[in-house]
Scaffold this active site. Structure first.
Site, PDB file in Angstrom:
ATOM      1  N   LYS A 132      16.722  20.765  38.699  1.00 43.33           N
ATOM      2  CA  LYS A 132      16.728  19.409  39.248  1.00 43.33           C
ATOM      3  C   LYS A 132      18.062  19.076  39.930  1.00 43.33           C
ATOM      4  CE  LYS A 132      16.009  16.425  36.036  1.00 43.33           C
ATOM      5  NZ  LYS A 132      17.056  15.417  35.798  1.00 43.33           N
ATOM      6  N   ARG A 169      13.255   7.318  31.417  1.00 45.36           N
ATOM      7  CA  ARG A 169      12.919   8.330  30.420  1.00 45.36           C
ATOM      8  C   ARG A 169      11.964   7.777  29.369  1.00 45.36           C
ATOM      9  NH1 ARG A 169      17.526  11.708  31.245  1.00 45.36           N
ATOM     10  NH2 ARG A 169      18.297  12.956  29.620  1.00 45.36           N
ATOM     11  N   ARG A 198      15.826  30.089  30.818  1.00 45.32           N
ATOM     12  CA  ARG A 198      16.948  29.788  31.724  1.00 45.32           C
ATOM     13  C   ARG A 198      18.101  29.130  30.967  1.00 45.32           C
ATOM     14  NH1 ARG A 198      14.276  26.873  37.044  1.00 45.32           N
ATOM     15  NH2 ARG A 198      12.837  28.532  37.637  1.00 45.32           N
ATOM     16  N   ARG A 221      25.557  27.636  27.579  1.00 45.17           N
ATOM     17  CA  ARG A 221      26.554  26.583  27.359  1.00 45.17           C
ATOM     18  C   ARG A 221      26.706  26.303  25.876  1.00 45.17           C
ATOM     19  NH1 ARG A 221      24.627  22.210  31.760  1.00 45.17           N
ATOM     20  NH2 ARG A 221      24.846  23.511  33.614  1.00 45.17           N
ATOM     21  N   ARG A 241      16.022  19.003  22.649  1.00 45.47           N
ATOM     22  CA  ARG A 241      16.008  18.256  23.909  1.00 45.47           C
ATOM     23  C   ARG A 241      14.669  18.411  24.632  1.00 45.47           C
ATOM     24  NH1 ARG A 241      21.311  20.108  24.304  1.00 45.47           N
ATOM     25  NH2 ARG A 241      20.789  21.549  25.957  1.00 45.47           N
TER      26      ARG A 241
END
Ligand code: AMP
Length: 196
Positions: free
Chosen positions: A17, A93, A126, A132, A143
């Site tokens: 995105k 959201r 991915r 990270r 998440r």
């Protein structure tokens, strides 16, 4: 006088995105309204808002609707954003945020919403690959679960109101951005506006 583009983009983390938003901004000259970026900036600057949202973000939770809607409203009402149009990224959201957005925009409305669609197993792979610090297996799963729980119903709401275009997010960056450009052109055509 042509009306500036007003767009919402949805996509799971890892769907690409961010890259696609950059392309839309370049192509249409719109402002990038990312609630995640706004909250990260507040956190890093240590503002009152930042102190409130920092721990929520660290825990992978959602900031409450009232604070989130307020921060978006302020940007949407600015002369700069009114003139340039926008791509909203990371907002709405929740159902309450979607309702607030529609109310804030009033008659101007939106050209539409794009759902950048990448299958769950692909985004998981991915996110694991980019490695990270906050991308632990549990963090990723949490998440993505929150996205399904809160954001997918919001996406469905846009769909039910005839405002959603699904775009296949698999393929090269330019393949995906061509699909997005086509989706945007179809929205502009539908509303009779032309983007600036
Ligand atoms: P993002 O970069 O969009 O994933 O946002 C980073 C974090 O900011 C999220 O994990 C949430 O804690 C918070 N956040 C961003 N956008 C929203 C939103 N629309 N509603 C609630 N919390 C948000």
């Amino acid at each position: 006088m042509t009306k500036p583009l007003r767009l919402v983009i949805f996509g799971r983390q890892g769907a690409g995105k961010g890259t696609q938003c950059d392309q839309i901004i370049e192509r249409y000259g719109v402002a990038h309204l990312s609630t995640g970026d706004m909250f990260r900036a507040a956190r890093d600057a240590g503002t009152e808002l930042g102190l409130q949202v920092g721990p929520i973000m660290a825990a992978g939770g959602l900031v409450d609707d009232e604070m989130t809607i307020a921060i978006v409203k302020e940007r949407l009402e600015s002369d700069e954003v009114k003139a340039s149009g926008f791509v909203l990224d990371g907002f709405p959201r929740t159902a309450d945020q979607a309702a607030a957005l529609v109310e804030m925009l009033g008659d101007e409305g939106l050209h539409g919403a794009i759902n950048l669609d990448v299958p769950l197993d692909e985004v998981t792979a991915r996110m694991k690959a980019r490695g990270r610090v906050d991308d632990t297996d549990d963090g990723i799963a949490q998440r993505l679960a929150l996205y399904d729980e809160q954001t997918v119903p919001t996406i469905n709401w846009f769909d039910e109101h005839g405002m959603l275009v699904n775009v296949d997010g698999l393929g090269t960056e330019s393949e995906v951005s061509d699909r997005i450009a086509k989706a945007i052109e179809s929205m502009i055509g539908d509303t009779g506006d032309a983007a600036g």
